[in-house]
Write a protein that holds these residues in place. Structure first.
Motif, PDB file in Angstrom:
ATOM      1  N   HIS A  97      13.804 -10.803  11.493  1.00 57.20           N
ATOM      2  CA  HIS A  97      12.406 -11.804  12.188  1.00 57.20           C
ATOM      3  C   HIS A  97      12.008 -12.605  10.996  1.00 57.20           C
ATOM      4  CE1 HIS A  97      12.824  -9.344  15.844  1.00 57.20           C
ATOM      5  NE2 HIS A  97      12.574  -8.489  15.092  1.00 57.20           N
ATOM      6  N   GLY A  98      12.967 -13.218  10.147  1.00 52.51           N
ATOM      7  CA  GLY A  98      12.493 -13.956   8.924  1.00 52.51           C
ATOM      8  C   GLY A  98      11.700 -13.384   7.918  1.00 52.51           C
ATOM      9  N   ARG A  99      11.560 -12.138   7.952  1.00 55.07           N
ATOM     10  CA  ARG A  99      11.068 -11.196   6.717  1.00 55.07           C
ATOM     11  C   ARG A  99      12.010 -10.180   6.156  1.00 55.07           C
ATOM     12  NH1 ARG A  99       6.121  -8.637   9.533  1.00 55.07           N
ATOM     13  NH2 ARG A  99       6.167 -10.260  11.113  1.00 55.07           N
ATOM     14  N   GLN A 100      11.883  -9.945   4.909  1.00 57.57           N
ATOM     15  CA  GLN A 100      12.754  -8.796   4.396  1.00 57.57           C
ATOM     16  C   GLN A 100      12.421  -7.611   4.775  1.00 57.57           C
ATOM     17  OE1 GLN A 100      15.359  -9.622   2.342  1.00 57.57           O
ATOM     18  NE2 GLN A 100      15.707  -7.553   2.078  1.00 57.57           N
ATOM     19  N   ALA A 101      13.167  -6.848   5.400  1.00 57.72           N
ATOM     20  CA  ALA A 101      12.635  -5.285   5.800  1.00 57.72           C
ATOM     21  C   ALA A 101      12.476  -4.664   4.490  1.00 57.72           C
ATOM     22  CB  ALA A 101      14.140  -4.949   6.460  1.00 57.72           C
ATOM     23  N   ASP A 135      11.814   1.869  -0.768  1.00 60.45           N
ATOM     24  CA  ASP A 135      11.605   0.715  -1.403  1.00 60.45           C
ATOM     25  C   ASP A 135      10.291   0.871  -2.352  1.00 60.45           C
ATOM     26  OD1 ASP A 135      13.653  -0.484  -0.645  1.00 60.45           O
ATOM     27  OD2 ASP A 135      12.673  -1.783   0.882  1.00 60.45           O
ATOM     28  N   GLN A 136      10.117   0.188  -3.562  1.00 62.76           N
ATOM     29  CA  GLN A 136       8.878   0.318  -4.295  1.00 62.76           C
ATOM     30  C   GLN A 136       7.875  -0.469  -3.675  1.00 62.76           C
ATOM     31  OE1 GLN A 136       9.000   1.617  -7.521  1.00 62.76           O
ATOM     32  NE2 GLN A 136       6.838   1.188  -8.027  1.00 62.76           N
ATOM     33  N   GLN A 137       6.626   0.239  -3.387  1.00 64.71           N
ATOM     34  CA  GLN A 137       5.741  -0.423  -2.795  1.00 64.71           C
ATOM     35  C   GLN A 137       4.537  -0.934  -3.440  1.00 64.71           C
ATOM     36  OE1 GLN A 137       5.250  -0.365   0.933  1.00 64.71           O
ATOM     37  NE2 GLN A 137       7.416   0.737   0.902  1.00 64.71           N
ATOM     38  N   LYS A 138       4.064  -2.036  -3.046  1.00 62.51           N
ATOM     39  CA  LYS A 138       3.062  -2.891  -3.855  1.00 62.51           C
ATOM     40  C   LYS A 138       1.864  -2.165  -3.898  1.00 62.51           C
ATOM     41  CE  LYS A 138       5.037  -7.339  -3.215  1.00 62.51           C
ATOM     42  NZ  LYS A 138       4.818  -8.604  -2.758  1.00 62.51           N
ATOM     43  N   GLU A 139       1.004  -2.088  -5.298  1.00 61.29           N
ATOM     44  CA  GLU A 139      -0.325  -1.357  -5.016  1.00 61.29           C
ATOM     45  C   GLU A 139      -1.159  -2.269  -4.261  1.00 61.29           C
ATOM     46  OE1 GLU A 139      -2.034   0.104  -8.455  1.00 61.29           O
ATOM     47  OE2 GLU A 139      -0.123   0.690  -9.264  1.00 61.29           O
ATOM     48  N   ILE A 140      -1.747  -2.009  -3.201  1.00 58.85           N
ATOM     49  CA  ILE A 140      -2.470  -2.747  -2.252  1.00 58.85           C
ATOM     50  C   ILE A 140      -4.130  -2.078  -2.470  1.00 58.85           C
ATOM     51  CG2 ILE A 140      -3.224  -3.470   0.062  1.00 58.85           C
ATOM     52  CD1 ILE A 140      -0.245  -3.253   0.648  1.00 58.85           C
ATOM     53  N   ILE A 141      -3.956  -0.931  -2.608  1.00 58.22           N
ATOM     54  CA  ILE A 141      -5.186  -0.096  -2.560  1.00 58.22           C
ATOM     55  C   ILE A 141      -5.055   0.633  -3.942  1.00 58.22           C
ATOM     56  CG2 ILE A 141      -6.504   1.764  -1.577  1.00 58.22           C
ATOM     57  CD1 ILE A 141      -5.208   1.339   0.970  1.00 58.22           C
ATOM     58  N   SER A 142      -6.431   0.513  -4.681  1.00 54.27           N
ATOM     59  CA  SER A 142      -6.478   1.154  -5.845  1.00 54.27           C
ATOM     60  C   SER A 142      -7.701   1.937  -5.759  1.00 54.27           C
ATOM     61  CB  SER A 142      -6.701   0.174  -7.007  1.00 54.27           C
ATOM     62  OG  SER A 142      -7.922  -0.573  -6.830  1.00 54.27           O
ATOM     63  N   LEU A 143      -7.590   3.366  -6.030  1.00 55.86           N
ATOM     64  CA  LEU A 143      -8.473   4.433  -5.830  1.00 55.86           C
ATOM     65  C   LEU A 143      -9.342   4.638  -7.159  1.00 55.86           C
ATOM     66  CD1 LEU A 143      -6.836   6.908  -3.452  1.00 55.86           C
ATOM     67  CD2 LEU A 143      -8.619   5.210  -2.836  1.00 55.86           C
TER      68      LEU A 143
END
Length: 94
Positions: free
Chosen positions: A3-7, A12-20
């Motif tokens: 759908h036009g995005r990379q699956a 896969d390595q996840q990006k750090e979105i939340i930092s605790l």
């Protein structure tokens, strides 16, 4: 591509979105909170036990037995509803 995005796959390595941020006193806060809960539960148990005791004591009669009184003794092993429940009468000698 999907759908036009990379699956993104689970491995896969996840990006750090939340930092605790770590609170250095977090363990102490949890210990104090648990102590409060334990004390509150203990106080509730004691309060309920006192209420049950007062309710039970309302209908309780103090038994005063004297020498030569006749008493019935309750049998422990009741197997059938037609079995005897009390034995006696027996006389108090001591």
């Amino acid at each position: 591509m999907m759908h036009g995005r990379q699956a993104t796959l689970p491995f896969d390595q996840q990006k750090e979105i939340i930092s605790l941020t770590q609170d250095p006193e977090h363990g102490e806060k949890i210990r104090i909170y648990l102590e409060k809960l334990v004390n509150e539960a203990r106080n509730n148990i004691i309060k309920n036990q006192q209420q049950f005791k007062t309710r039970y004591d309302l209908n309780r009669q103090n038994l005063s037995l004297k020498l030569n009184d006749l008493v019935l003794i309750k049998t422990r092993n009741i197997r059938n509803k037609f079995d005897i429940r009390y034995e006696g009468p027996f006389k108090i000698i001591k």
